[in-house]
Design a protein around this motif. Structure first.
Motif, PDB file in Angstrom:
ATOM      1  N   LEU A   1       0.810  -1.216   0.000  1.00  0.00           N
ATOM      2  CA  LEU A   1       0.000   0.000   0.000  1.00  0.00           C
ATOM      3  C   LEU A   1       0.842   1.265   0.000  1.00  0.00           C
ATOM      4  O   LEU A   1       0.340   2.341  -0.321  1.00  0.00           O
ATOM      5  N   SER A   2       2.107   1.148   0.392  1.00  0.00           N
ATOM      6  CA  SER A   2       2.969   2.324   0.484  1.00  0.00           C
ATOM      7  C   SER A   2       3.555   2.737  -0.862  1.00  0.00           C
ATOM      8  O   SER A   2       4.234   3.769  -0.936  1.00  0.00           O
ATOM      9  N   LEU A   3       3.308   1.999  -1.930  1.00  0.00           N
ATOM     10  CA  LEU A   3       3.908   2.296  -3.234  1.00  0.00           C
ATOM     11  C   LEU A   3       3.415   3.635  -3.762  1.00  0.00           C
ATOM     12  O   LEU A   3       2.225   3.941  -3.725  1.00  0.00           O
ATOM     13  N   ARG A   4       4.356   4.416  -4.277  1.00  0.00           N
ATOM     14  CA  ARG A   4       4.034   5.657  -4.971  1.00  0.00           C
ATOM     15  C   ARG A   4       4.447   5.594  -6.438  1.00  0.00           C
ATOM     16  O   ARG A   4       3.888   6.310  -7.257  1.00  0.00           O
ATOM     17  N   VAL A   5       5.422   4.755  -6.762  1.00  0.00           N
ATOM     18  CA  VAL A   5       5.908   4.606  -8.135  1.00  0.00           C
ATOM     19  C   VAL A   5       5.928   3.120  -8.470  1.00  0.00           C
ATOM     20  O   VAL A   5       6.488   2.317  -7.731  1.00  0.00           O
ATOM     21  N   LEU A   6       5.304   2.781  -9.608  1.00  0.00           N
ATOM     22  CA  LEU A   6       5.300   1.405 -10.106  1.00  0.00           C
ATOM     23  C   LEU A   6       5.765   1.427 -11.545  1.00  0.00           C
ATOM     24  O   LEU A   6       5.169   2.100 -12.388  1.00  0.00           O
ATOM     25  N   GLU A   7       6.838   0.692 -11.836  1.00  0.00           N
ATOM     26  CA  GLU A   7       7.408   0.640 -13.183  1.00  0.00           C
ATOM     27  C   GLU A   7       7.448  -0.807 -13.646  1.00  0.00           C
ATOM     28  O   GLU A   7       8.037  -1.664 -12.981  1.00  0.00           O
ATOM     29  N   LEU A   8       6.822  -1.066 -14.780  1.00  0.00           N
ATOM     30  CA  LEU A   8       6.759  -2.403 -15.356  1.00  0.00           C
ATOM     31  C   LEU A   8       7.409  -2.377 -16.730  1.00  0.00           C
ATOM     32  O   LEU A   8       7.052  -1.538 -17.566  1.00  0.00           O
ATOM     33  N   ARG A   9       8.332  -3.307 -16.956  1.00  0.00           N
ATOM     34  CA  ARG A   9       9.003  -3.378 -18.246  1.00  0.00           C
ATOM     35  C   ARG A   9       9.060  -4.837 -18.708  1.00  0.00           C
ATOM     36  O   ARG A   9       9.590  -5.699 -18.013  1.00  0.00           O
ATOM     37  N   GLY A  10       8.492  -5.080 -19.882  1.00  0.00           N
ATOM     38  CA  GLY A  10       8.490  -6.420 -20.441  1.00  0.00           C
ATOM     39  C   GLY A  10       7.728  -7.416 -19.597  1.00  0.00           C
ATOM     40  O   GLY A  10       8.117  -8.586 -19.531  1.00  0.00           O
ATOM     41  N   CYS A  11       6.651  -6.997 -18.952  1.00  0.00           N
ATOM     42  CA  CYS A  11       5.884  -7.872 -18.062  1.00  0.00           C
ATOM     43  C   CYS A  11       4.619  -8.366 -18.754  1.00  0.00           C
ATOM     44  O   CYS A  11       4.172  -7.798 -19.750  1.00  0.00           O
TER      45      CYS A  11
END
Length: 407
Positions: free
Chosen positions: A131-141
């Motif tokens: 719940l504490s996430l502020r930035v989520l980066e997905l690459r090749g998922c």
């Protein structure tokens, strides 16, 4: 000299030893912790585990993740970078619900998560993430269909899991939930920045799910081939019956396709033509630059525009920027410029050298363009034209070049 020969690491303060250990990779840190009890205690210092990058460790498995989480990761973790097994010959499950729940409990201050080549189809949705996430980066998922959807506050989906995660994290997370009770639901997603790079499974349905994210203000879509203009148009922030609908809090949007040739007619950036209320920064790259510039004039709140990895003509830029009176910064990155009045450009734009759009046209031909170029100002004609149209705008050129006609 004898005193220096007998000197060892025990003579150094622990702060200096921790600074030295900070230059080691995660795998080397784990090995260093096996030297002695003192080193084991130093390696577990949370100052060494604020930013953890596991993408270079190709042998990471779910078992190793559990060992790291139980013995090393803790409240000091701020940024975590993981490489999955999507392209690995071993395959298998990498991220599990139980590990992610334990991660949110053990690391309540984790704010940035970067996943590379991770198969997320085994997860129900992104609410299983900390719940504490502020930035989520997905690459090749790889993503499931409803990955970005979130349950309503009174939804029965995973109530026991959420209650367990909230109660076991401790006082910091409970305080954060109580503080945001008036504006954000306890089950709400607090991610502010979402980066999708080369995620082929991302489509219009995922984009539509992002409209329920109350904190999302920064969205990057690079090589997301299945996003269409209609999908982007339906998610645009616009006035509705109950106020502003769509991605109303979005301030930065990036769209770019630089990969496969077969998707060059997708032109998702045509969806910007619906107008996007509150959008202040726009970044266009690759095959999305042309259609995006056609619709950029509808963005009344736009303050910054970045164009990258494309080929543009001066006439195309001048025509597109004419209506962007509120633009304050225009940036070109890895752009190849075609001089005005170049025959291929005139044919492509549908207007010959007769129409200059009311902008200075003298001395814009290829010959005079080459003569006016200097090392300090390699794009004099474009600068003069934009200075007339956008006097308050700042121009920036990075790794740009001019394509001159060989004829």
């Amino acid at each position: 000299m004898d005193e220096f020969k007998s000197c060892n690491l025990d003579y150094f303060p622990e702060n200096i030893l921790i600074d030295v250990l900070s230059y080691l990779s995660v795998r080397e840190l784990v090995r260093a912790g096996r030297v002695c009890k003192k080193w084991k205690r130093l390696v577990k210092d949370q100052r060494l585990w604020r930013t953890v990058d596991l993408t270079a460790w190709k042998g990471v498995t779910s078992r190793i993740l559990w060992v790291l989480l139980r013995q090393y990761l803790g409240c000091g973790l701020r940024c975590l970078r993981l490489r999955g097994l999507l392209l690995s010959a071993r395959g298998g499950t990498f991220l599990s619900e139980s590990w992610l729940r334990a991660l949110s409990t053990k690391c309540p201050r984790l704010s940035k998560l970067y996943l590379l080549h991770a198969d997320l189809r085994g997860l129900p949705n992104c609410q299983i993430l900390p719940l504490s996430l502020r930035v989520l980066e997905l690459r090749g998922c790889e993503l499931p269909c409803g990955f970005f959807s979130q349950s309503l506050p009174n939804s029965p989906a995973h109530p026991h899991d959420r209650a367990e995660a909230t109660s076991s994290v401790g006082a910091p997370q409970q305080g954060r939930g109580q503080k945001g009770k008036g504006s954000v639901s306890p089950l709400g997603i607090c991610i502010e920045r979402l980066v999708l790079n080369n995620v082929p499974s991302f489509r219009d349905q995922h984009l539509q799910s992002l409209t329920s994210w109350e904190k999302l203000s920064h969205l990057e879509l690079r090589d997301t081939f299945r996003v269409t203009a209609n999908g982007l148009r339906s998610c645009a922030a616009k006035d509705g019956v109950s106020g502003v609908e769509g991605l109303s809090r979005l301030k930065f949007l990036e769209i770019g396709i630089t990969g496969r040739q077969g998707y060059q007619l997708q032109m998702a950036s045509l969806g910007l033509g619906a107008g996007w209320l509150g959008l202040e920064e726009l970044s266009l790259g690759g095959k999305e630059v042309g259609p995006g510039l056609l619709c950029a004039s509808r963005l009344k709140d736009l303050k910054r525009l970045c164009l990258w990895t494309c080929t543009l003509s001066e006439l195309q830029i001048v025509r597109s920027c004419r209506m962007l009176r509120g633009l304050r910064q225009l940036e070109f990155l890895d752009v190849i410029f075609q001089p005005r009045q170049s025959p291929p450009v005139d044919d492509e734009e549908g207007g010959g050298g007769e129409e200059q759009d009311g902008v200075e046209g003298a001395g814009a031909g290829p010959d005079s363009y080459e003569e006016n170029r200097t090392l300090d100002d390699p794009f004099p004609s474009l600068r003069r034209s934009l200075a007339v149209l956008l006097p308050s705008c700042t121009l920036a050129f990075t790794n740009c070049s001019v394509q001159m006609n060989t004829d």
